[in-house]
Design a protein around this motif. Structure first.
Motif, PDB file in Angstrom:
ATOM      1  N   TYR A   1      37.534  41.918  54.860  1.00  0.00           N
ATOM      2  CA  TYR A   1      36.809  40.999  53.968  1.00  0.00           C
ATOM      3  C   TYR A   1      35.411  41.494  53.613  1.00  0.00           C
ATOM      4  N   HIS A   2      35.209  42.785  53.783  1.00  0.00           N
ATOM      5  CA  HIS A   2      33.890  43.399  53.585  1.00  0.00           C
ATOM      6  C   HIS A   2      33.973  44.167  52.259  1.00  0.00           C
ATOM      7  N   LEU A   3      33.375  43.567  51.221  1.00  0.00           N
ATOM      8  CA  LEU A   3      33.594  44.057  49.852  1.00  0.00           C
ATOM      9  C   LEU A   3      32.556  45.097  49.447  1.00  0.00           C
TER      10      LEU A   3
ATOM     11  N   PRO B   1      42.844  40.392  44.293  1.00  0.00           N
ATOM     12  CA  PRO B   1      43.850  39.798  45.178  1.00  0.00           C
ATOM     13  C   PRO B   1      44.511  40.830  46.112  1.00  0.00           C
ATOM     14  N   THR B   2      44.650  42.061  45.634  1.00  0.00           N
ATOM     15  CA  THR B   2      45.241  43.115  46.483  1.00  0.00           C
ATOM     16  C   THR B   2      44.455  43.275  47.781  1.00  0.00           C
ATOM     17  N   LEU B   3      43.125  43.194  47.662  1.00  0.00           N
ATOM     18  CA  LEU B   3      42.305  43.371  48.856  1.00  0.00           C
ATOM     19  C   LEU B   3      42.443  42.171  49.789  1.00  0.00           C
ATOM     20  N   MET B   4      42.392  40.970  49.205  1.00  0.00           N
ATOM     21  CA  MET B   4      42.542  39.771  50.033  1.00  0.00           C
ATOM     22  C   MET B   4      43.873  39.829  50.795  1.00  0.00           C
ATOM     23  N   ASP B   5      44.926  40.293  50.099  1.00  0.00           N
ATOM     24  CA  ASP B   5      46.240  40.411  50.749  1.00  0.00           C
ATOM     25  C   ASP B   5      46.187  41.413  51.893  1.00  0.00           C
ATOM     26  N   TYR B   6      45.525  42.529  51.641  1.00  0.00           N
ATOM     27  CA  TYR B   6      45.513  43.578  52.654  1.00  0.00           C
ATOM     28  C   TYR B   6      44.718  43.154  53.892  1.00  0.00           C
TER      29      TYR B   6
ATOM     30  N   GLN C   1      36.001  35.217  55.565  1.00  0.00           N
ATOM     31  CA  GLN C   1      37.153  34.874  54.717  1.00  0.00           C
ATOM     32  C   GLN C   1      36.751  33.981  53.552  1.00  0.00           C
ATOM     33  N   THR C   2      35.666  33.251  53.698  1.00  0.00           N
ATOM     34  CA  THR C   2      35.299  32.266  52.674  1.00  0.00           C
ATOM     35  C   THR C   2      33.992  32.618  51.965  1.00  0.00           C
ATOM     36  N   LEU C   3      33.607  33.866  52.009  1.00  0.00           N
ATOM     37  CA  LEU C   3      32.372  34.288  51.328  1.00  0.00           C
ATOM     38  C   LEU C   3      32.425  33.893  49.856  1.00  0.00           C
ATOM     39  N   SER C   4      31.288  33.445  49.338  1.00  0.00           N
ATOM     40  CA  SER C   4      31.294  32.827  48.012  1.00  0.00           C
ATOM     41  C   SER C   4      31.706  33.797  46.900  1.00  0.00           C
ATOM     42  N   TRP C   5      31.598  35.098  47.163  1.00  0.00           N
ATOM     43  CA  TRP C   5      31.897  36.026  46.060  1.00  0.00           C
ATOM     44  C   TRP C   5      33.375  36.391  45.948  1.00  0.00           C
ATOM     45  N   HIS C   6      34.188  36.103  46.960  1.00  0.00           N
ATOM     46  CA  HIS C   6      35.593  36.519  46.887  1.00  0.00           C
ATOM     47  C   HIS C   6      36.274  36.007  45.627  1.00  0.00           C
ATOM     48  N   GLU C   7      36.042  34.734  45.319  1.00  0.00           N
ATOM     49  CA  GLU C   7      36.697  34.087  44.184  1.00  0.00           C
ATOM     50  C   GLU C   7      36.532  34.903  42.895  1.00  0.00           C
ATOM     51  N   ARG C   8      35.322  35.345  42.608  1.00  0.00           N
ATOM     52  CA  ARG C   8      35.068  36.006  41.333  1.00  0.00           C
ATOM     53  C   ARG C   8      35.152  37.525  41.397  1.00  0.00           C
ATOM     54  N   PHE C   9      34.946  38.108  42.577  1.00  0.00           N
ATOM     55  CA  PHE C   9      34.773  39.564  42.627  1.00  0.00           C
ATOM     56  C   PHE C   9      35.779  40.325  43.493  1.00  0.00           C
ATOM     57  N   THR C  10      36.591  39.638  44.271  1.00  0.00           N
ATOM     58  CA  THR C  10      37.509  40.358  45.152  1.00  0.00           C
ATOM     59  C   THR C  10      38.915  40.375  44.558  1.00  0.00           C
TER      60      THR C  10
ATOM     61  N   ILE D   1      36.765  55.479  49.476  1.00  0.00           N
ATOM     62  CA  ILE D   1      37.250  55.021  48.172  1.00  0.00           C
ATOM     63  C   ILE D   1      38.751  54.816  48.308  1.00  0.00           C
ATOM     64  N   SER D   2      39.128  53.572  48.408  1.00  0.00           N
ATOM     65  CA  SER D   2      40.535  53.225  48.651  1.00  0.00           C
ATOM     66  C   SER D   2      41.353  53.433  47.389  1.00  0.00           C
ATOM     67  N   ASP D   3      42.615  53.825  47.551  1.00  0.00           N
ATOM     68  CA  ASP D   3      43.458  53.895  46.351  1.00  0.00           C
ATOM     69  C   ASP D   3      44.294  52.627  46.182  1.00  0.00           C
ATOM     70  N   ARG D   4      43.977  51.602  46.965  1.00  0.00           N
ATOM     71  CA  ARG D   4      44.644  50.313  46.773  1.00  0.00           C
ATOM     72  C   ARG D   4      44.104  49.598  45.526  1.00  0.00           C
ATOM     73  N   VAL D   5      42.899  49.982  45.098  1.00  0.00           N
ATOM     74  CA  VAL D   5      42.286  49.354  43.922  1.00  0.00           C
ATOM     75  C   VAL D   5      41.801  50.472  42.991  1.00  0.00           C
ATOM     76  N   PRO D   6      41.617  50.161  41.695  1.00  0.00           N
ATOM     77  CA  PRO D   6      41.119  51.216  40.792  1.00  0.00           C
ATOM     78  C   PRO D   6      39.714  51.659  41.220  1.00  0.00           C
ATOM     79  N   SER D   7      39.457  52.957  41.149  1.00  0.00           N
ATOM     80  CA  SER D   7      38.134  53.411  41.573  1.00  0.00           C
ATOM     81  C   SER D   7      37.039  52.858  40.663  1.00  0.00           C
ATOM     82  N   GLU D   8      37.400  52.573  39.395  1.00  0.00           N
ATOM     83  CA  GLU D   8      36.430  51.969  38.466  1.00  0.00           C
ATOM     84  C   GLU D   8      35.877  50.651  39.038  1.00  0.00           C
ATOM     85  N   TYR D   9      36.742  49.902  39.680  1.00  0.00           N
ATOM     86  CA  TYR D   9      36.348  48.618  40.291  1.00  0.00           C
ATOM     87  C   TYR D   9      35.301  48.845  41.380  1.00  0.00           C
ATOM     88  N   ILE D  10      35.557  49.839  42.222  1.00  0.00           N
ATOM     89  CA  ILE D  10      34.635  50.143  43.323  1.00  0.00           C
ATOM     90  C   ILE D  10      33.305  50.660  42.769  1.00  0.00           C
TER      91      ILE D  10
END
Ligand SMILES: [Zn+2]
Length: 515
Positions: free
Chosen positions: A398-400, A339-344, A328-337, A108-117
């Motif tokens: 890129y593994h969500l 930006p902090t994760l994409m950056d990391y 990198q181009t998985l269809s779900w990134h746009e709606r579900f990933t 459980i990363s602290d780069r994103v809210p745990s609620e999101y995970i």
């Protein structure tokens, strides 16, 4: 149009376009004194074929009855039989049910809210997770988090905490004192231990930890670092009593014939991540395949019989290595990933797992060849009686979260698992690895972790993705099919789609803040 009209219009629009159908029941409900799922087709998690229709009765957080209601069973029960009812009834006609998914490898990363995970997990049917780290929390803080989330209304899967065995406490590297530390962790409410790196530096300590953990009813998950496979490869770690071995490290080394160490070039440096991940795949091309299949597998099975050892391959987390552009181009990134994760995840020498700044087609080719051997090996291990379970290790490369767990199901299917074997790996085998005798199967007396599905997952695991899967009408029009309707954890019913809409909203807002 005046402002009042505009807002009225938006209100009407929201009712039509929004969520009226789902809004009739709250997105989270229960646990109920009696919850009944009526007339669904059941996949019970053991590997047995689907069976149904059945009525499933759940009282608070326990499955109490599974009643077949097919015509033959109903005829046997006679005319006086009453279908069960309860304070909530889910009409399950044309629906499938299966046990909740157990993900054995999570952080459980602290780069994103745990609620999101948590919402991504529940939105993909993950009801139990074995968690190795929660940000930088201490073992005590991890237990506190687990207890906080054990409240019925908490929107999170059930947590099993396995903190890392590391730090500068001298007890970490002395067998007798290690035993004492394991006992101390047990009294704190810790479920198990994660060992990473070089267990072979302290083989006597590893043995002591595993033995004491077993006595205490705890588990030990081992990730053998590529710098730790010599002197201790996977066979030795399994013999020492590990509950699970994570990833793919240490198996190829157990099957060398003409060498005892990998054929590494003089300039190799373990801390250089591109080199590390390049050569960790190459070792699979050096292994003696015959020996791997005929000697290593039987030896692993022998350990498994004694210790209950389970393999957790985490196939999906390495997919960036064999096809970077795909992940990198998985269809779900746009709606579900976020930006902090994409950056990391973007190639960066300072981020662990972001080593693709020096990655070429040749590296992907090596990984692709490695995967063929690894998939084959894991499937053969399963076919000869070995136990394999699902772990995603989502959160890097890129593994969500959530999506990554479902991808692991797909990977097992690609390895050659029958879809029923895939579901067993994702449910019963995961529960066994956790030492939970009442989890991972739909059966009276078991914990009420149940997924209610609008599609048959055996026919296509892709329907479990939060994006759904695109289908086509006979005249070629595309539409989305979603599989998961409800995730039931401990008798609490979550509207899976509502949770995922929350996730989408979080991503949308994060992008407004940071375009
Ligand atoms: Zn991990």
């Amino acid at each position: 149009m005046g402002r009042a009209w505009l807002s009225l219009w938006f209100a009407v629009f929201a009712v039509i376009e929004g969520i009226p159908a789902q809004q009739t029941v709250p997105p989270v409900g229960g646990p109920y004194n009696r919850l009944v799922i009526r007339g669904a087709m059941m996949i019970d998690g053991t590997g047995a074929p689907p069976s149904g229709p059945v009525d499933i009765v759940i009282e608070r957080n326990v499955i109490t009855q599974v009643i077949p209601v097919d015509p033959v069973s109903l005829a046997r029960r006679g005319p006086g039989f009453q279908r069960p009812t309860g304070d909530r009834v889910i009409e399950g006609e044309n629906l499938y049910v299966m046990p909740g998914i157990v993900d054995l490898h999570t952080h459980i990363s602290d780069r994103v809210p745990s609620e999101y995970i948590f919402k991504l997990w529940l939105g993909h049917g993950v009801t139990s997770v074995r968690v190795f780290s929660i940000g930088s929390k201490s073992p005590d803080e991890m237990v506190a988090e687990k207890r906080r989330l054990a409240a019925p209304q908490a929107i999170a899967p059930r947590l099993y905490v396995y903190p890392f065995w590391r730090g500068d406490d001298p007890r970490l590297s002395d067998p007798e004192r290690a035993r004492a530390l394991v006992r101390e962790w047990k009294t704190k409410g810790i479920d198990g231990i994660k060992i990473s790196g070089k267990p072979g530096l302290y083989p006597d300590v590893l043995k002591a930890i595993c033995d004491e953990a077993r006595r205490q009813g705890m588990g030990v998950a081992v990730h053998i670092g590529q710098d730790g496979v010599v002197p201790m490869h996977a066979l030795e770690v399994a013999r020492a009593g590990a509950t699970t071995i994570e990833h793919h490290y240490g198996y190829a080394e157990a099957a060398f014939s003409d060498q005892t160490v990998q054929d590494l070039p003089a300039h190799y440096n373990y801390l250089d991540e591109p080199a590390r991940f390049r050569y960790t795949a190459k070792v699979w091309l050096e292994t003696d395949l015959e020996k791997l299949m005929t000697q290593v597998i039987p030896e692993l099975l022998k350990s498994a019989q004694e210790t209950g050892f389970v393999m957790v391959p985490t196939f999906a987390v390495y997919e960036a290595n064999r096809d970077l552009m795909r992940v990198q181009t998985l269809s779900w990134h746009e709606r579900f990933t976020l930006p902090t994760l994409m950056d990391y995840w973007r190639p960066n020498p300072r981020h662990h797992g972001a080593y693709h700044y020096a990655w070429a087609s040749g590296d992907e080719a090596i990984w692709d060849r490695m995967y063929r051997r690894w998939l084959e090996f894991v499937n053969a291990y399963k076919n000869r009686g070995g136990r394999v379970a699902v772990g995603s290790d989502a959160g890097s490369a890129y593994h969500l979260y959530g999506f990554g767990t479902i991808r692991e199901l797909e990977m097992l299917e690609r390895a050659g698992f029958h879809p029923l074997e895939v579901i067993r790996a994702a449910t019963l085998e995961g529960a066994r690895a956790l030492g939970e005798a009442r989890l991972g199967v739909i059966r009276p007396g078991y914990l009420a972790d149940v997924l209610v599905l609008e599609e048959n997952p055996l026919a296509d695991f892709k329907v479990l993705y939060g994006t759904g899967v695109t289908r086509f009408t006979t005249d070629g029009r595309a539409f989305q099919k979603h599989g998961l309707k409800y995730t039931i954890r401990d008798g609490v019913v979550f509207d899976a789609r509502a949770l995922l809409r929350d996730v989408e909203e979080m991503v949308r807002q994060a992008k407004v803040r940071k375009p």
